[in-house]
Design an enzyme around this catalytic site. Structure first.
Site, short mmCIF file in Angstrom:
data_model
loop_
_atom_site.label_atom_id
_atom_site.label_comp_id
_atom_site.label_asym_id
_atom_site.label_seq_id
_atom_site.Cartn_x
_atom_site.Cartn_y
_atom_site.Cartn_z
N GLU A 36 37.84 35.72 37.74
CA GLU A 36 38.15 37.13 37.57
C GLU A 36 39.13 37.32 36.42
OE1 GLU A 36 39.43 38.48 41.65
OE2 GLU A 36 38.84 36.43 42.05
N ASN B 81 43.53 42.12 42.31
CA ASN B 81 44.45 41.21 42.96
C ASN B 81 45.64 41.97 43.59
OD1 ASN B 81 46.26 38.68 43.36
ND2 ASN B 81 44.20 37.95 42.96
N GLN C 73 41.84 34.77 37.29
CA GLN C 73 42.00 34.34 38.67
C GLN C 73 40.85 33.40 39.01
OE1 GLN C 73 44.59 35.38 40.61
NE2 GLN C 73 44.02 34.60 42.63
N HIS D 67 43.30 44.39 45.71
CA HIS D 67 42.05 44.92 45.14
C HIS D 67 41.89 46.43 45.31
CE1 HIS D 67 41.05 40.91 44.15
NE2 HIS D 67 40.31 40.56 45.18
N HIS E 288 34.09 40.77 40.50
CA HIS E 288 34.29 39.87 41.62
C HIS E 288 33.01 39.17 42.09
CE1 HIS E 288 36.43 38.33 45.14
NE2 HIS E 288 37.54 38.83 44.63
N SER E 289 32.15 38.77 41.16
CA SER E 289 30.99 37.97 41.60
C SER E 289 31.44 36.62 42.11
CB SER E 289 30.00 37.77 40.44
OG SER E 289 29.14 38.88 40.33
N TYR E 290 30.77 36.17 43.17
CA TYR E 290 30.94 34.80 43.66
C TYR E 290 29.76 34.01 43.10
CZ TYR E 290 34.18 36.30 47.41
OH TYR E 290 35.23 36.79 48.14
C1 BGC Z 1 41.64 36.87 45.84
C2 BGC Z 1 41.58 36.20 47.18
C3 BGC Z 1 40.91 37.12 48.13
C4 BGC Z 1 39.53 37.43 47.62
C5 BGC Z 1 38.87 38.42 48.49
C6 BGC Z 1 40.24 37.14 45.40
O1 BGC Z 1 40.24 37.81 44.18
O2 BGC Z 1 42.31 36.09 44.89
O3 BGC Z 1 42.87 35.90 47.64
O4 BGC Z 1 40.82 36.59 49.41
O5 BGC Z 1 39.62 37.96 46.35
O6 BGC Z 1 37.59 38.10 48.73
#
Ligand code: BGC
Length: 404
Positions: free
Chosen positions: A368, A122, A340, A148, A222-224
């Site tokens: 996260e 972050n 997060q 990041h 950071h997996s979606y």
């Molecule tokens: C953040 C988002 C950011 C994204 C990037 C997240 O961890 O909180 O603000 O756009 O990551 O893909």
């Protein structure tokens, strides 16, 4: 919200195993799932070539399987989780994370799909911090802020990967040395990240680091996720074990306040569809374009990740997500004090990902576990400063299940 009882967890595991036993055909016939003809009967991990970086270095993919049909594919570039295949309540295997089919996609442009995030997950406000009297300038790669880890964060470096295969788990150990000065951070940082899959349908991520000089550190994953395997995530029901969150300014830097979630769209203390209040008339939601906020987990301790002896803080059930149509469930446990929750607001249909799927607005969400954003500039937030002689240690578990 409390930790699920062992009985509940065991029941979920049994249900999953039963579903899988009934549905071997469905899992075998899904070519995207990367399944072998015979479903794995025990934990296993294998390694194969995945692609080549522009400088000629080879990128490998590690495939982790358990006896219940969970398959996790992860590469040594960025420690990126490419896919997580998990059954739905009818036993149909589906990939529950966003990403690309091949390395070129990740090299061209990625909103951090599946990656290890570091040195600092972050934002760091103003892309600078002061430590022991010295000011460090970082890349401003997100408006005026640092996001990041900078231009080439841990999501864009080649890690050294080694297979780890034990009775308790099958996985991969990634190691990386981040030299002093990399992306503006002080101190040579030795980092180890283990991804381990076990027979409780858990992907366990263990982080460890030591540094030659004081440095901020805040590693995360950071997996979606999209437990439906497609479409938007607004119908997913989310519960977060947090009664406060950290509101942000216009550039998404915490104001320093720990605000109560009660009576706001940030109250996820009871399971609530992600989309139920996401477009509410709320200043914080406007700033994030939806949810893009750090939640303060209700811990009995401070969730320290930096200790003299490398011990891990107690694990806490931070969040639980259920997807009503598929019955898939994701639980997130962590030793961290923050989480997060990012509702994929910056996905806008410009990315075509795996299997040619277009990733529309809010088609994936991230959970996260982390220390709070901008901690190096916020004296009242738990510390993220790792000093020589200390050990950074953090653990997160993503647990998959199904419910009727
Ligand atoms: C953040 C988002 C950011 C994204 C990037 C997240 O961890 O909180 O603000 O756009 O990551 O893909």
């Amino acid at each position: 919200m409390s930790r699920p009882s062992p009985g509940l967890a065991a029941a979920a595991g049994l249900a999953l195993a039963a579903v899988l036993a009934l549905s071997a055909c469905a899992t075998e016939s899904d070519p995207e799932a990367g399944m072998e003809a015979e479903p794995a009967t025990r934990l296993s991990v294998s390694r194969e070539a995945f692609g080549t970086l522009p400088d000629g270095r080879q990128v490998d993919v590690f495939t982790l399987r358990n006896g219940s049909g969970i398959v996790v594919r992860v590469i040594d570039y960025g420690g990126i989780v490419l896919s997580i295949t998990a059954p739905d309540r009818d036993g149909n295997a589906g990939d529950v994370v966003l990403g690309y089919d091949n390395l070129d996609g990740y090299l061209a442009a990625t909103p951090y799909f599946g990656a290890i995030i570091g040195r600092y997950g972050n934002r760091i406000g103003g892309a600078r911090f002061t430590l022991d009297g010295a000011t460090y300038e970082l890349a401003a790669n997100n408006g005026p802020n640092h996001l990041h880890g900078g231009e080439v964060g841990f999501d864009k470096v080649l890690w050294n990967g080694e297979i780890v295969d034990t009775d308790a788990g099958a996985g991969v150990r990634f190691t990386y040395t981040s030299p002093a000065g990399e992306e503006g951070y002080p101190g040579n940082l030795e980092v180890t990240v283990d991804y381990m899959l076990n027979d409780d349908n858990e992907l366990v991520i263990d982080y460890r680091a030591t540094s030659g000089a004081p440095t901020p550190i805040n590693l995360t994953h950071h997996s979606y996720f999209n437990l439906a395997g497609g479409g938007d995530v607004l119908g997913h029901e989310l519960q977060i074990n947090a009664d406060r969150y950290t509101p942000v300014d216009e550039t998404l830097i915490p104001t320093g306040e720990l605000a109560a979630v009660a009576g706001t769209p940030f109250d996820f203390t009871e399971p609530t569809p992600i989309g139920a209040r996401i477009d509410a008339d709320d200043e914080q939601l406007r700033r994030g374009g939806g949810y893009d906020h750090n939640f303060v987990l209700q811990r009995g301790d401070d969730g320290a990740s930096i200790t003299p002896d490398g011990s891990v803080s107690a694990m806490l059930l931070a969040a639980r997500v259920t997807e009503p149509a598929s019955g898939r469930v994701l639980e997130v446990e962590t030793s961290e004090p923050g989480l997060q929750f990012y509702s994929g607001n910056f996905l806008d249909g410009t990315i075509t990902g795996k299997r040619g799927e277009v990733y529309e607005h809010r088609s994936g969400f991230c959970l996260e576990p982390q220390h709070f954003p901008d901690s190096p500039n916020q004296a009242l937030f738990p510390s993220t400063i790792l000093r020589p002689g200390e050990v950074y240690r953090s653990r997160t578990i993503y647990r998959f299940a199904v419910q009727g």
